[in-house]
Design a protein around this motif. Structure first.
Motif, PDB file in Angstrom:
ATOM      1  N   MET A  40      -0.744  -3.994 -12.463  1.00 31.71           N
ATOM      2  CA  MET A  40      -2.154  -3.979 -12.076  1.00 31.71           C
ATOM      3  C   MET A  40      -2.694  -5.396 -11.888  1.00 31.71           C
ATOM      4  SD  MET A  40      -5.096  -1.662 -13.876  1.00 31.71           S
ATOM      5  CE  MET A  40      -6.575  -1.207 -12.979  1.00 31.71           C
ATOM      6  N   ARG A  41      -2.335  -6.300 -12.824  1.00 32.96           N
ATOM      7  CA  ARG A  41      -2.788  -7.691 -12.723  1.00 32.96           C
ATOM      8  C   ARG A  41      -2.279  -8.328 -11.444  1.00 32.96           C
ATOM      9  NH1 ARG A  41      -1.226 -12.395 -12.340  1.00 32.96           N
ATOM     10  NH2 ARG A  41       0.967 -11.734 -12.425  1.00 32.96           N
ATOM     11  N   ALA A  42      -0.974  -8.183 -11.180  1.00 34.09           N
ATOM     12  CA  ALA A  42      -0.362  -8.805 -10.005  1.00 34.09           C
ATOM     13  C   ALA A  42      -0.926  -8.242  -8.700  1.00 34.09           C
ATOM     14  CB  ALA A  42       1.153  -8.613 -10.054  1.00 34.09           C
ATOM     15  N   SER A  43      -1.263  -6.963  -8.726  1.00 32.87           N
ATOM     16  CA  SER A  43      -1.817  -6.341  -7.521  1.00 32.87           C
ATOM     17  C   SER A  43      -3.194  -6.894  -7.214  1.00 32.87           C
ATOM     18  CB  SER A  43      -1.877  -4.822  -7.710  1.00 32.87           C
ATOM     19  OG  SER A  43      -0.579  -4.282  -7.906  1.00 32.87           O
ATOM     20  N   PHE A  44      -4.054  -7.010  -8.234  1.00 33.91           N
ATOM     21  CA  PHE A  44      -5.392  -7.548  -8.016  1.00 33.91           C
ATOM     22  C   PHE A  44      -5.353  -9.043  -7.705  1.00 33.91           C
ATOM     23  CE2 PHE A  44      -6.911  -3.546  -9.566  1.00 33.91           C
ATOM     24  CZ  PHE A  44      -8.190  -3.427  -9.044  1.00 33.91           C
ATOM     25  N   ALA A  45      -4.332  -9.726  -8.167  1.00 34.83           N
ATOM     26  CA  ALA A  45      -4.168 -11.150  -7.873  1.00 34.83           C
ATOM     27  C   ALA A  45      -3.559 -11.372  -6.493  1.00 34.83           C
ATOM     28  CB  ALA A  45      -3.295 -11.803  -8.937  1.00 34.83           C
ATOM     29  N   GLU A  46      -3.255 -10.283  -5.789  1.00 36.01           N
ATOM     30  CA  GLU A  46      -2.661 -10.314  -4.448  1.00 36.01           C
ATOM     31  C   GLU A  46      -1.278 -10.958  -4.441  1.00 36.01           C
ATOM     32  OE1 GLU A  46      -5.295 -11.360  -1.214  1.00 36.01           O
ATOM     33  OE2 GLU A  46      -7.036 -10.957  -2.471  1.00 36.01           O
ATOM     34  N   TYR A  53      -7.346   0.390  -3.721  1.00 35.20           N
ATOM     35  CA  TYR A  53      -8.573   1.175  -3.621  1.00 35.20           C
ATOM     36  C   TYR A  53      -8.810   1.418  -2.134  1.00 35.20           C
ATOM     37  CZ  TYR A  53     -13.331   2.583  -5.026  1.00 35.20           C
ATOM     38  OH  TYR A  53     -14.498   3.274  -5.274  1.00 35.20           O
ATOM     39  N   SER A  54      -9.225   2.615  -1.749  1.00 38.01           N
ATOM     40  CA  SER A  54      -9.297   2.935  -0.313  1.00 38.01           C
ATOM     41  C   SER A  54     -10.399   2.188   0.429  1.00 38.01           C
ATOM     42  CB  SER A  54      -9.457   4.447  -0.124  1.00 38.01           C
ATOM     43  OG  SER A  54      -8.224   5.102  -0.372  1.00 38.01           O
ATOM     44  N   ARG A  55     -11.287   1.518  -0.288  1.00 38.56           N
ATOM     45  CA  ARG A  55     -12.233   0.616   0.381  1.00 38.56           C
ATOM     46  C   ARG A  55     -11.511  -0.619   0.898  1.00 38.56           C
ATOM     47  NH1 ARG A  55     -15.652  -3.124  -2.265  1.00 38.56           N
ATOM     48  NH2 ARG A  55     -15.533  -1.926  -4.201  1.00 38.56           N
ATOM     49  N   TYR A  56     -10.396  -0.976   0.256  1.00 38.04           N
ATOM     50  CA  TYR A  56      -9.597  -2.132   0.688  1.00 38.04           C
ATOM     51  C   TYR A  56      -8.558  -1.707   1.725  1.00 38.04           C
ATOM     52  CZ  TYR A  56     -11.178  -3.807  -3.968  1.00 38.04           C
ATOM     53  OH  TYR A  56     -11.908  -4.130  -5.072  1.00 38.04           O
ATOM     54  N   SER A  57      -7.775  -0.702   1.395  1.00 38.46           N
ATOM     55  CA  SER A  57      -6.740  -0.191   2.298  1.00 38.46           C
ATOM     56  C   SER A  57      -6.319   1.189   1.822  1.00 38.46           C
ATOM     57  CB  SER A  57      -5.528  -1.130   2.337  1.00 38.46           C
ATOM     58  OG  SER A  57      -4.868  -1.152   1.078  1.00 38.46           O
ATOM     59  N   ASN A  58      -5.735   1.935   2.759  1.00 34.36           N
ATOM     60  CA  ASN A  58      -5.256   3.282   2.485  1.00 34.36           C
ATOM     61  C   ASN A  58      -4.084   3.523   3.437  1.00 34.36           C
ATOM     62  OD1 ASN A  58      -5.333   6.288   3.498  1.00 34.36           O
ATOM     63  ND2 ASN A  58      -6.290   6.360   1.470  1.00 34.36           N
ATOM     64  N   PRO A  59      -3.073   4.285   3.061  1.00 33.46           N
ATOM     65  CA  PRO A  59      -1.945   4.500   3.973  1.00 33.46           C
ATOM     66  C   PRO A  59      -2.359   5.010   5.353  1.00 33.46           C
ATOM     67  CG  PRO A  59      -1.391   5.286   1.787  1.00 33.46           C
ATOM     68  CD  PRO A  59      -2.836   4.917   1.745  1.00 33.46           C
ATOM     69  N   ASN A  60      -3.356   5.863   5.412  1.00 32.18           N
ATOM     70  CA  ASN A  60      -3.769   6.391   6.715  1.00 32.18           C
ATOM     71  C   ASN A  60      -4.445   5.329   7.578  1.00 32.18           C
ATOM     72  OD1 ASN A  60      -4.502   9.341   4.935  1.00 32.18           O
ATOM     73  ND2 ASN A  60      -2.899   9.211   6.475  1.00 32.18           N
ATOM     74  N   SER A  61      -5.331   4.534   6.988  1.00 31.06           N
ATOM     75  CA  SER A  61      -5.974   3.475   7.769  1.00 31.06           C
ATOM     76  C   SER A  61      -4.971   2.399   8.147  1.00 31.06           C
ATOM     77  CB  SER A  61      -7.161   2.878   7.015  1.00 31.06           C
ATOM     78  OG  SER A  61      -6.765   2.354   5.764  1.00 31.06           O
ATOM     79  N   SER A  62      -4.002   2.126   7.273  1.00 33.25           N
ATOM     80  CA  SER A  62      -2.980   1.119   7.577  1.00 33.25           C
ATOM     81  C   SER A  62      -2.135   1.536   8.779  1.00 33.25           C
ATOM     82  CB  SER A  62      -2.084   0.880   6.367  1.00 33.25           C
ATOM     83  OG  SER A  62      -2.821   0.323   5.293  1.00 33.25           O
ATOM     84  N   GLU A  63      -1.800   2.818   8.852  1.00 37.23           N
ATOM     85  CA  GLU A  63      -1.023   3.293  10.000  1.00 37.23           C
ATOM     86  C   GLU A  63      -1.824   3.178  11.290  1.00 37.23           C
ATOM     87  OE1 GLU A  63       1.608   6.984  10.054  1.00 37.23           O
ATOM     88  OE2 GLU A  63      -0.031   7.614  11.381  1.00 37.23           O
ATOM     89  N   PHE A  64      -3.100   3.573  11.236  1.00 37.48           N
ATOM     90  CA  PHE A  64      -3.970   3.461  12.410  1.00 37.48           C
ATOM     91  C   PHE A  64      -4.076   2.003  12.870  1.00 37.48           C
ATOM     92  CE2 PHE A  64      -8.575   2.926  13.706  1.00 37.48           C
ATOM     93  CZ  PHE A  64      -8.381   3.321  15.021  1.00 37.48           C
ATOM     94  N   VAL A  65      -4.298   1.098  11.938  1.00 33.30           N
ATOM     95  CA  VAL A  65      -4.407  -0.325  12.277  1.00 33.30           C
ATOM     96  C   VAL A  65      -3.117  -0.834  12.896  1.00 33.30           C
ATOM     97  CG1 VAL A  65      -4.608  -2.642  11.297  1.00 33.30           C
ATOM     98  CG2 VAL A  65      -6.207  -0.857  10.593  1.00 33.30           C
TER      99      VAL A  65
END
Length: 387
Positions: A40-46, A53-65
């Motif tokens: 969790m720490r490493a994920s939030f630290a990028e 969180y789907s406000r940041y990214s989501n598999p469906n929006s990533s595929e569309f992009v």
């Protein structure tokens, strides 16, 4: 060997899960779980690239992009809840107080309102250049200018700007060129080829193609998109997973649909050009279009929108709209169903009569988004309404 446009639109998708689904499933989740505290720490630290969180990214929006990036030749992108969310968030992410935007005068009414009614509150100024006077751009650029913004083709007049020329001007002055490519779709035109840094779409239009969902997207240079992403991650205009899933599936048929839109639109434009009750017709692939040669150079076909003026002014225009029986009276475009709109009283009604005149919007102007019905039926409805 690189796949063709149509193949990428269909075959670009997320890796299959353990269920080995053929079509990518919906990811209707607001958040994602972590293995442990360090994950969790490493994920939030990028330090990891993963969904948080789907406000940041989501598999469906990533595929569309990813699909739109491939179509436009872009490095990265971010998907929004609407086309105007994409326009506002992109500009707001890149502009600071005191900056100046140089925009084409012929732009969507809401974008015009953004420049005139909201950005001044943050001390962001703008100037307009006429679409047929690109030579004036150099003298309109100030030390505070950061962005050149334009649509091509334009809404609603279907004017065409020389994207290559705009790209050269932006590069010469070190400015960011942002192009709204909504009327063309990435199938017909890729502004990045001509020097655009960012490309914006209202996914609500041709990308969806059936009038079902709202969406927007911005793609382009990865460093600029990173700024757009970080602004949007905080302010929250992200596209919903469901709408992203709908759009990703819709893109599989984009080429097929747009081919038919363009075929129908050209036939309608040619019919209207010969009609005695029509003053003028504007369509990029009509030889009478002022920028026909430019359109042929940078577009695969002319798109789905035809603009024309009914003889007789406002009363004749109202009679025409009241006479429509088959086509829809609506403010959308790019739908499978043909739509007629009166820009002066709808999409551009917030502009003064002088401002509408500057962009070529007359009281008798009609905008037709030509759909996928049989062309004979489309023409028959418009003919009876004109008569």
């Amino acid at each position: 060997m690189k796949n063709k446009f149509e193949t990428n639109a269909i075959r670009t998708q997320l890796e299959r899960t353990q269920n080995l689904e053929h079509s990518v499933p919906l990811y209707l989740t607001s958040s994602f779980v972590f293995d442990d505290a360090e994950d969790m720490r490493a994920s939030f630290a990028e330090e990891k690239q993963r969904n948080i969180y789907s406000r940041y990214s989501n598999p469906n929006s990533s595929e569309f992009v990813e699909k739109v990036c491939q179509m436009e030749g872009a490095e990265a992108g971010f998907a929004f809840a609407s086309g105007m969310a994409a326009v506002f968030s992109t500009l707001a992410a890149l502009l600071d107080s005191g900056d100046h935007v140089l925009s084409a005068r012929s732009i969507f009414g809401s974008t015009h309102s953004l420049f005139n009614n909201f950005f001044p509150k943050w001390n962001i100024t703008h100037s307009y250049f006429k679409i047929n006077e690109l030579e004036a751009i150099d003298r309109l650029i100030t030390p505070k200018t950061k962005i050149i913004y334009a649509e091509s083709p334009t809404n609603p007049g279907v004017d065409v700007l020389d994207l290559e020329r705009l790209g050269k001007i932006a590069k010469k002055h070190g400015l960011i060129l942002v192009i709204d490519n909504c009327f063309a779709s990435p199938y017909l035109q890729q502004p990045i080829k001509y020097g655009a840094d960012l490309v914006i779409h209202s996914g609500t239009k041709l990308m969806d193609g059936q009038g079902r969902v709202l969406a927007g997207i911005t793609v382009g240079d990865k460093d600029l998109i990173d700024k757009v992403y970080r602004f949007s991650r905080i302010t929250g205009p992200a596209l919903s997973p469901f709408n992203a899933w709908v759009l990703s599936k819709s893109l599989e048929t984009l080429a097929l649909r747009v081919d038919r839109h363009c075929e129908n639109a050209l036939k309608l434009a040619e019919y209207l050009e010969a009609h005695e009750k029509v003053n003028w017709v504007r369509y990029p692939f009509l030889k009478s279009h002022p920028n026909y040669e430019i359109a042929k150079k940078q577009m695969k076909a002319g798109g789905c929108v035809v603009a024309f003026e009914v003889k007789g002014g406002l009363k004749a225009g109202q009679d025409f709209f009241d006479g429509i029986k088959l086509l829809s009276l609506s403010a959308n475009l790019g739908d499978s169903r043909s739509i007629v709109t009166h820009p002066a009283s709808t999409t551009h009604s917030k502009l003064s009569s002088e401002e509408r005149a500057e962009t070529g919007i007359t009281d008798g102007m009609v905008r037709v988004s030509v759909g996928l019905e049989h062309i004979d039926d489309i023409i028959r409805d418009i003919e009876q309404a004109l008569n």
